[in-house]
Design an enzyme around this catalytic site. Sequence first.
Site, PDB file in Angstrom:
ATOM      1  N   ASP A   1      -6.290  19.605  62.137  1.00  0.00           N
ATOM      2  CA  ASP A   1      -7.501  20.188  61.561  1.00  0.00           C
ATOM      3  C   ASP A   1      -7.088  20.904  60.279  1.00  0.00           C
ATOM      4  OD1 ASP A   1      -9.663  21.773  60.849  1.00  0.00           O
ATOM      5  OD2 ASP A   1     -10.229  22.198  62.928  1.00  0.00           O
TER       6      ASP A   1
ATOM      7  N   ALA B   1     -13.574  15.433  54.213  1.00  0.00           N
ATOM      8  CA  ALA B   1     -14.558  16.349  53.621  1.00  0.00           C
ATOM      9  C   ALA B   1     -15.695  16.584  54.593  1.00  0.00           C
ATOM     10  CB  ALA B   1     -15.129  15.753  52.324  1.00  0.00           C
TER      11      ALA B   1
ATOM     12  N   THR C   1     -19.277  16.028  54.593  1.00  0.00           N
ATOM     13  CA  THR C   1     -20.121  15.189  53.731  1.00  0.00           C
ATOM     14  C   THR C   1     -21.604  15.220  54.139  1.00  0.00           C
ATOM     15  OG1 THR C   1     -19.520  13.285  55.082  1.00  0.00           O
ATOM     16  CG2 THR C   1     -18.269  13.611  53.043  1.00  0.00           C
TER      17      THR C   1
ATOM     18  N   TYR D   1     -23.576  21.444  49.113  1.00  0.00           N
ATOM     19  CA  TYR D   1     -22.463  20.502  49.256  1.00  0.00           C
ATOM     20  C   TYR D   1     -21.724  20.374  47.920  1.00  0.00           C
ATOM     21  CZ  TYR D   1     -20.345  15.821  49.073  1.00  0.00           C
ATOM     22  OH  TYR D   1     -19.497  14.760  48.864  1.00  0.00           O
TER      23      TYR D   1
HETATM   24  N1  NAP Z   1     -20.091   9.309  51.017  1.00  0.00           N
HETATM   25  C1  NAP Z   1     -20.466   9.393  49.732  1.00  0.00           C
HETATM   26  O1  NAP Z   1     -21.497   8.839  49.326  1.00  0.00           O
HETATM   27  C2  NAP Z   1     -19.633  10.169  48.741  1.00  0.00           C
HETATM   28  C3  NAP Z   1     -20.108  10.271  47.429  1.00  0.00           C
HETATM   29  C4  NAP Z   1     -19.342  10.975  46.504  1.00  0.00           C
HETATM   30  C5  NAP Z   1     -18.139  11.550  46.881  1.00  0.00           C
HETATM   31  N2  NAP Z   1     -17.713  11.451  48.162  1.00  0.00           N
HETATM   32  C6  NAP Z   1     -16.429  12.084  48.500  1.00  0.00           C
HETATM   33  O2  NAP Z   1     -15.529  11.048  48.863  1.00  0.00           O
HETATM   34  C7  NAP Z   1     -14.610  11.536  49.860  1.00  0.00           C
HETATM   35  C8  NAP Z   1     -14.646  10.613  51.062  1.00  0.00           C
HETATM   36  O3  NAP Z   1     -15.951  10.688  51.638  1.00  0.00           O
HETATM   37  P1  NAP Z   1     -16.383   9.773  52.872  1.00  0.00           P
HETATM   38  O4  NAP Z   1     -17.853   9.537  52.721  1.00  0.00           O
HETATM   39  O5  NAP Z   1     -15.437   8.634  53.020  1.00  0.00           O
HETATM   40  O6  NAP Z   1     -16.196  10.800  54.082  1.00  0.00           O
HETATM   41  P2  NAP Z   1     -16.639  10.598  55.603  1.00  0.00           P
HETATM   42  O7  NAP Z   1     -16.873   9.156  55.900  1.00  0.00           O
HETATM   43  O8  NAP Z   1     -17.726  11.564  55.903  1.00  0.00           O
HETATM   44  O9  NAP Z   1     -15.325  11.038  56.386  1.00  0.00           O
HETATM   45  C9  NAP Z   1     -14.936  12.365  56.417  1.00  0.00           C
HETATM   46  C10 NAP Z   1     -13.534  12.444  56.988  1.00  0.00           C
HETATM   47  O10 NAP Z   1     -13.175  13.823  57.046  1.00  0.00           O
HETATM   48  C11 NAP Z   1     -12.495  14.037  58.282  1.00  0.00           C
HETATM   49  N3  NAP Z   1     -12.580  15.439  58.680  1.00  0.00           N
HETATM   50  C12 NAP Z   1     -13.693  16.125  59.001  1.00  0.00           C
HETATM   51  N4  NAP Z   1     -13.364  17.396  59.360  1.00  0.00           N
HETATM   52  C13 NAP Z   1     -12.018  17.489  59.252  1.00  0.00           C
HETATM   53  C14 NAP Z   1     -11.078  18.547  59.494  1.00  0.00           C
HETATM   54  N5  NAP Z   1     -11.478  19.754  59.896  1.00  0.00           N
HETATM   55  N6  NAP Z   1      -9.757  18.295  59.310  1.00  0.00           N
HETATM   56  C15 NAP Z   1      -9.350  17.060  58.893  1.00  0.00           C
HETATM   57  N7  NAP Z   1     -10.190  16.029  58.641  1.00  0.00           N
HETATM   58  C16 NAP Z   1     -11.505  16.241  58.817  1.00  0.00           C
HETATM   59  C17 NAP Z   1     -13.250  13.144  59.254  1.00  0.00           C
HETATM   60  O11 NAP Z   1     -12.475  12.954  60.405  1.00  0.00           O
HETATM   61  P3  NAP Z   1     -13.176  12.766  61.853  1.00  0.00           P
HETATM   62  O12 NAP Z   1     -13.757  11.396  61.868  1.00  0.00           O
HETATM   63  O13 NAP Z   1     -12.057  12.917  62.801  1.00  0.00           O
HETATM   64  O14 NAP Z   1     -14.204  13.850  61.944  1.00  0.00           O
HETATM   65  C18 NAP Z   1     -13.411  11.882  58.420  1.00  0.00           C
HETATM   66  O15 NAP Z   1     -12.262  11.074  58.483  1.00  0.00           O
HETATM   67  C19 NAP Z   1     -15.033  12.978  50.146  1.00  0.00           C
HETATM   68  O16 NAP Z   1     -14.278  13.839  49.355  1.00  0.00           O
HETATM   69  C20 NAP Z   1     -16.487  13.023  49.673  1.00  0.00           C
HETATM   70  O17 NAP Z   1     -16.861  14.340  49.314  1.00  0.00           O
HETATM   71  C21 NAP Z   1     -18.420  10.767  49.102  1.00  0.00           C
END
Ligand code: NAP
Length: 287
Positions: A37, A61, A63, A126
């Site tokens: 974590d 993150a 998200t 966010y």
């Molecule tokens: N999604 C979008 O449209 C979007 C757009 C712009 C930028 N971004 C950025 O791109 C990046 C990747 O986003 P994503 O959409 O791929 O994210 P995501 O699918 O929501 O995945 C989030 C990840 O964070 C992990 N996590 C959550 N809490 C945690 C903790 N306390 N310690 C360690 N890990 C933890 C989760 O693990 P668990 O599965 O174990 O909870 C999961 O692997 C992020 O920085 C996000 O801000 C995303």
Amino acid sequence: MERILLLGGSGILGSEVLAQLQSENFDYVAPTSVDLDMRKKDNFTKFVSEFKPAWIVNCAAWTNVDGAESSFEEARQLNAIAVETLGGAADLFESKVIHLSTDYVFDGDSSEPYLETSQVHPLNKYGESKLQGERALLAVLPSAYVVRTSWLYGISGKNFVKTIVGKALRSEEARVVDDQIGNPTSARDLAIGVFSILKNQPEPGIYNYSNRGSCSWFELAQKIYETVGADTGLVHPISSGSLNFIAKRPKFSLLSKEKWISAGLSEVPNWKESLQLLMPEIISKLQ
Ligand SMILES: NC(=O)c1ccc[n+]([C@@H]2O[C@H](COP(=O)([O-])OP(=O)(O)OC[C@H]3O[C@@H](n4cnc5c(N)ncnc54)[C@H](OP(=O)(O)O)[C@@H]3O)[C@@H](O)[C@H]2O)c1
């Protein structure tokens, strides 16, 4: 071979980075959020001190954009405080860092694609938590890379494209906003981008990466229905005001990739081509 610590390996982007680490036989660890974590400072620092990664790739993150409005402190713990801890540990144990951020650091009032140097002004909590994370990281570790992306979709995790593909496959109607313009981004392309930073090591700092070309969410949904072979007439345009989202979203969030391209990083494919390429895998995942 250089050791890599991947954080957030189960997410939309992280799962694509993980697949590449596996296929290219990297020396890596990708602990789950239960194993490691990031918010637990002492544990996290101990983990980095023992594994001694040459690189930390942070795809983890909070998200949940709407959830962050009422749970700002929780979002901040992961998106800002834990990122500062990560920077401190990387500084102590000489790891390089690639950290992901978002177009939501901008307010969408621009009519030109945002540069890395454009004025930031998040509209929602966010975006505010992610901006705090960028700043905290670069303050403790100026050698870090921050990659801002937008409208991310992929095979894993919950995302707009998967939701709309599901509706199209079931020939359901979809009401989708047509007053927000952005760059849809394939997580697979972005993962290749992350590796291009790792391999080329350009100047540190902030980089934008999203797919080339732009559209509204409505146009993206129409393209998905067309690709699936569903009736595009089932997709109806609505205004974002009518959806009562808890968090405000920028109406315009195009990101300029000039800096990325000049740095000789990975290709920036058009969003339509990338969507086409990933679609069979997304469809088979949903069937
Ligand atoms: N999604 C979008 O449209 C979007 C757009 C712009 C930028 N971004 C950025 O791109 C990046 C990747 O986003 P994503 O959409 O791929 O994210 P995501 O699918 O929501 O995945 C989030 C990840 O964070 C992990 N996590 C959550 N809490 C945690 C903790 N306390 N310690 C360690 N890990 C933890 C989760 O693990 P668990 O599965 O174990 O909870 C999961 O692997 C992020 O920085 C996000 O801000 C995303």
